[in-house]
Motif scaffolding. Structure first.
Motif, mmCIF file in Angstrom:
data_model
loop_
_atom_site.group_PDB
_atom_site.id
_atom_site.type_symbol
_atom_site.label_atom_id
_atom_site.label_comp_id
_atom_site.label_asym_id
_atom_site.label_seq_id
_atom_site.Cartn_x
_atom_site.Cartn_y
_atom_site.Cartn_z
ATOM 1 N N LEU A 1 108.514 -18.253 -22.473
ATOM 2 C CA LEU A 1 107.674 -19.136 -23.298
ATOM 3 C C LEU A 1 106.332 -19.529 -22.732
ATOM 4 O O LEU A 1 105.497 -19.680 -23.463
ATOM 5 N N ILE A 2 106.168 -19.725 -21.585
ATOM 6 C CA ILE A 2 104.905 -19.746 -20.925
ATOM 7 C C ILE A 2 103.901 -18.505 -21.428
ATOM 8 O O ILE A 2 102.665 -18.679 -21.788
ATOM 9 N N ASN A 3 104.447 -17.344 -21.162
ATOM 10 C CA ASN A 3 103.632 -16.151 -21.663
ATOM 11 C C ASN A 3 103.338 -16.137 -23.047
ATOM 12 O O ASN A 3 102.282 -15.595 -23.396
ATOM 13 N N ASP A 4 104.288 -16.634 -23.934
ATOM 14 C CA ASP A 4 104.024 -16.886 -25.293
ATOM 15 C C ASP A 4 102.725 -17.570 -25.693
ATOM 16 O O ASP A 4 101.874 -17.395 -26.491
ATOM 17 N N ASN A 5 102.678 -18.692 -24.788
ATOM 18 C CA ASN A 5 101.639 -19.539 -24.978
ATOM 19 C C ASN A 5 100.112 -18.994 -24.467
ATOM 20 O O ASN A 5 99.233 -19.254 -24.865
ATOM 21 N N LYS A 6 100.325 -18.084 -23.452
ATOM 22 C CA LYS A 6 99.141 -17.363 -22.986
ATOM 23 C C LYS A 6 98.652 -16.282 -23.992
ATOM 24 O O LYS A 6 97.520 -16.296 -24.314
ATOM 25 N N ASN A 7 99.693 -15.779 -24.605
ATOM 26 C CA ASN A 7 99.308 -14.746 -25.817
ATOM 27 C C ASN A 7 98.716 -15.517 -26.834
ATOM 28 O O ASN A 7 97.813 -15.158 -27.543
ATOM 29 N N ARG A 8 99.224 -16.621 -27.240
ATOM 30 C CA ARG A 8 98.622 -17.721 -28.161
ATOM 31 C C ARG A 8 97.094 -17.815 -27.803
ATOM 32 O O ARG A 8 96.194 -17.835 -28.783
ATOM 33 N N ARG A 9 96.914 -18.231 -26.698
ATOM 34 C CA ARG A 9 95.563 -18.638 -26.342
ATOM 35 C C ARG A 9 94.628 -17.528 -26.423
ATOM 36 O O ARG A 9 93.275 -17.538 -27.167
ATOM 37 N N LYS A 10 95.244 -16.193 -26.009
ATOM 38 C CA LYS A 10 94.152 -14.835 -26.349
ATOM 39 C C LYS A 10 93.900 -14.686 -27.876
ATOM 40 O O LYS A 10 92.987 -14.102 -27.981
ATOM 41 N N MET A 11 94.952 -14.980 -28.530
ATOM 42 C CA MET A 11 95.067 -14.720 -29.957
ATOM 43 C C MET A 11 94.185 -16.004 -30.877
ATOM 44 O O MET A 11 94.075 -16.067 -32.049
#
Length: 324
Positions: free
Chosen positions: A261-271
């Motif tokens: 779930l944390i990694n999802d948010n990291k990817n959200r930030r990148k996108m």
């Protein structure tokens, strides 16, 4: 338009729809699997980069300026896993789910989902049960079962776990998809594009097809395979070239769930996508103890569309998005 008051589907087909949903409930009743109901509104939502939820606000009567942000569920997954952690045993639910930006012949922003969890079942054991479900509800033939790796070798003559970007560019050019792939540098994204646009339409022509062992990069909340860390215990179901279900041998490890779930948010930030608050009620349930189980989400509207030989889900819904 003057006729937009009318239902999207004929009354005759809505009667057939009701009978199919009744047969689904009878299937679970015979297997003594509990039907549950969970909220359509939630204080948290999913972090998945591929899903855009609807948001709304609860207004406190004493002060309308005081608002509580709420979300319409994209699926009942989190709430149902909380029930499983509370020792519900095997459960299913037929409910409305909501996904923003999704509209087309196979998508409606509000749609009907069947979510089903079977405790103590491995992925392959659960696939066999779902196959029996389709034979009962759709009178379909026994399903085809093929791994993600095998399906790429069969249709594109490449191994998705050992390919490279150059090879994927060549294949996308062969299928006139270079307009979608020419600037894409992510290997997994290229693989997903080819799977969705080239392979999916070829699957399940005569009987349901289960594709299993998706790459770990596409695992979502599925467990990692115990023998090969490149793959996950995730499967998808296709019939008539249409995806009608997505399932997992569920990830039960608390720390790994939280990490994803944390990694999802990291990817959200990148996108440049909005960061989503992680659902702590869900994680606390996992930490308490999610039993070993497999789960699946099946699109009821798509299933009925196939059963009634229709070209669009709107032909089997009472009021589609353009008439709501």
């Amino acid at each position: 338009m003057q006729n937009n008051w009318k239902p999207s589907a004929s009354i005759k087909d809505l009667i057939k729809r009701a009978k199919i949903i009744n047969n689904i409930r009878l299937f679970f009743l015979e297997k003594k699997i509990l039907e549950v109901e969970t909220p359509s509104l939630s204080k948290s939502t999913v972090t998945d980069i591929n899903l855009t939820p609807f948001e709304t606000n609860y207004l406190f009567l004493e002060n309308n300026l005081n608002k509580l942000k709420l979300w319409l569920i994209t699926s009942p997954e989190y709430h149902m896993k909380r029930l499983l952690a509370a020792k519900s045993g095997p459960i299913y639910q037929i409910c409305h789910s909501f996904r923003n930006t999704e509209y087309g012949k196979r998508h409606n922003p509000e749609f009907t989902m069947l979510e089903w969890y079977q405790t103590s079942y491995s992925m392959h054991e659960f696939i066999d049960q779902i196959d029996l479900f389709f034979q009962k509800i759709l009178q379909s033939k026994q399903a085809v079962k093929i791994s993600y790796q095998e399906v790429f070798i069969k249709y594109l003559n490449i191994d998705p776990f050992s390919t490279d970007i150059c090879e994927l560019y060549k294949i996308s050019k062969k299928f006139n998809l270079q307009h979608l792939t020419c600037f894409e540098k992510n290997l997994n994204t290229l693989i997903e594009i080819l799977f969705t646009l080239v392979i999916e339409p070829l699957l399940g022509e005569y009987q349901p097809t289960f594709v299993y062992h998706f790459p770990i990069e596409q695992a979502s909340l599925a467990a990692k395979n115990s023998k090969d860390d490149r793959i996950s215990e995730r499967f998808e179901i296709f019939f008539k070239g249409i995806e009608i279900g997505n399932g997992f041998y569920e990830l039960t490890d608390y720390l790994e769930n939280k990490k994803r779930l944390i990694n999802d948010n990291k990817n959200r930030r990148k996108m440049n996508l909005p960061i989503r608050k992680i659902d702590n009620n869900f994680l606390n349930a996992i930490n308490h103890g999610l039993p070993l189980c497999s789960g699946v989400a099946i699109g009821i509207d798509r299933l009925i569309m196939i059963a009634l030989n229709k070209k669009s889900i709107y032909e089997v819904m009472s009021f589609a998005f353009d008439r709501c």
